[in-house]
Write an enzyme that holds these catalytic residues in place. Structure first.
Site, PDB file in Angstrom:
ATOM      1  CD  GLN A 274      88.241   6.870  62.260  1.00 35.91           C
ATOM      2  OE1 GLN A 274      88.333   7.691  63.167  1.00 35.91           O
ATOM      3  NE2 GLN A 274      87.087   6.533  61.713  1.00 35.91           N
TER       4      GLN A 274
ATOM      5  CD  GLU B 277     113.986  18.979  73.709  1.00 33.63           C
ATOM      6  OE1 GLU B 277     114.847  19.268  72.839  1.00 33.63           O
ATOM      7  OE2 GLU B 277     114.113  18.041  74.510  1.00 33.63           O
TER       8      GLU B 277
ATOM      9  CB  THR C  16     105.468  25.190  68.884  1.00 33.73           C
ATOM     10  OG1 THR C  16     105.925  26.360  68.181  1.00 33.73           O
ATOM     11  CG2 THR C  16     105.093  25.566  70.317  1.00 33.73           C
TER      12      THR C  16
END
Length: 387
Positions: free
Chosen positions: A343, A370, A372
């Site tokens: 941005q 590894e 979530t």
């Protein structure tokens, strides 16, 4: 009973600072110039691997008694962070070597350690980790891959998914069911060789990011391995897998911090140079607030990762909480910072002429692999509230 969580400040020693400087110099000189090409071609960066190997940074965690550098958990995080600052794909070389060998370090016998760790320490071989399956990701205990005792060996059948560096690693730590009636206590860990008959690597996944690190399915079809390749006792594999992740989730936090730092570096330089309305956009309060928030959150994530690394090294009782927290917080922060970096660069940030779009794509996986971040929050809640 709920466990009290004790936050502790972590300060780098002179030795750790020297290590950071050395890795940063190597990453700046040898890795950063290659990062865009690695992302574009998707080829495994063997030249980067050789540069890391020559410097002892490819597997700094291997103890000295097995030919390694003997780096502690913080040293491993510093290597991964500084390499990820230049190229996330390349940072998976030291990260996955640690992930693949950690089950041996926490659960293997001396024979296994002496057989495999020197090869990783020398750079002769790499190690990958195989836990997840197509239908057993977050619910890893529901895996279907079987290992059946046969004489003095084992025969494996099944598949594993999302295996990082599959096809370039020589060895794989594989979790398989040995007692279907025992649930998680019926899972065992094994070392499988890439040249074992019945072992195969599938096609590479077409991924959003980390293009230079191959991710593939691996398959076992009547894959026979010797009995001495089991890691720990039969039935201890799932516990070994969880203990491994307690340690290695910290390294994913370090990778996320490195990715975020790389994006912040680019964004900070850009906004000081970019002119609009007759002055640098860094002079506008809206941009200043954005950069300030990015830097503040990044430093908070870094400190949490370093504290977790200290707990990993000591084997503290609250490592499970801190490993999950470091990985979860740092990866969420990395996704936010890299998105904001795009941005800040505006239209330029959306093009491949600038690296921030790559940092953003690479950051996303740190929220997923590894475990979530939803799973990390479950892990942390159990540690705080009790089971």
């Amino acid at each position: 009973m709920a466990r009290n969580v004790d936050f502790q400040q972590f300060t780098l020693t002179e030795e750790h600072q020297a290590l950071r400087d050395a890795v940063r110099d190597l990453a700046t000189d040898r890795i950063s110039p290659r990062a865009a090409e690695i992302d574009e071609t998707g080829e495994f960066p063997w030249d980067v691997y050789e540069a890391l190997r020559a410097s002892g940074f490819h597997a700094i965690h291997i103890p000295e008694e097995y030919g390694g550098e003997g780096g502690d958990a913080l040293a491993a995080c510093l290597v991964i962070e500084e390499v990820a600052r230049a190229c996330a794909s390349s940072s998976l070389i030291p990260a996955v070597n640690k992930l693949g060998t950690m089950p041996l370090l926490v659960g293997g016998d001396e024979t296994l350690l002496k057989t495999y760790l020197p090869q990783v320490a020398s750079g002769e071989a790499m190690f990958s980790y195989a836990l997840s399956e197509r239908e057993a990701g977050s619910d890893a205990a529901s895996m279907k891959t079987r290992a059946v005792a046969d004489g003095d060996g084992w025969v494996l059948n099944g598949q594993k998914s999302w295996i990082t560096n599959a096809g370039v690693s020589r060895y794989y730590t594989v979790m398989a069911v040995t007692d279907p009636d025992a649930g998680p206590k019926g899972i065992s860990a094994f070392v499988v060789h890439a040249d074992d008959e019945g072992f195969a690597v599938g096609d590479r996944e077409r991924k959003l990011g980390i293009h230079g690190s191959p991710t593939c399915e691996i398959m076992f079809t009547d894959c026979r391995i010797p009995g001495d390749r089991i890691v720990g006792a039969p039935g201890s594999g799932f516990q070994t897998a969880l203990r491994t992740l307690d340690h290695t989730r910290v390294t994913i936090g370090a990778q996320a911090v490195g990715i975020a730092q790389g994006a912040l570096d680019v964004a900070s330089a850009y906004v000081k140079d970019r002119q609009q309305f007759g002055k640098p956009i860094a002079s506008f309060q809206g941009i200043q607030f954005m950069i300030a928030d990015m830097a503040m959150k990044l430093e908070a994530a870094r400190q949490l990762v370093y504290v977790a690394a200290g707990k990993s090294e000591r084997g503290d009782d609250d490592l499970t909480f801190f490993g999950a927290a470091a990985k979860c917080f740092a990866s969420d922060v990395a996704m936010e910072i890299t998105t904001d970096a795009v941005q800040a660069l505006g239209g330029a940030g959306y093009t491949k002429d600038w690296p921030v779009e790559r940092y953003m794509r690479d950051a996303k996986i740190t929220q997923i692999y590894e475990g979530t971040n939803q799973i990390q929050r479950i892990v942390m809640a159990k540690q705080v509230l009790g089971k």
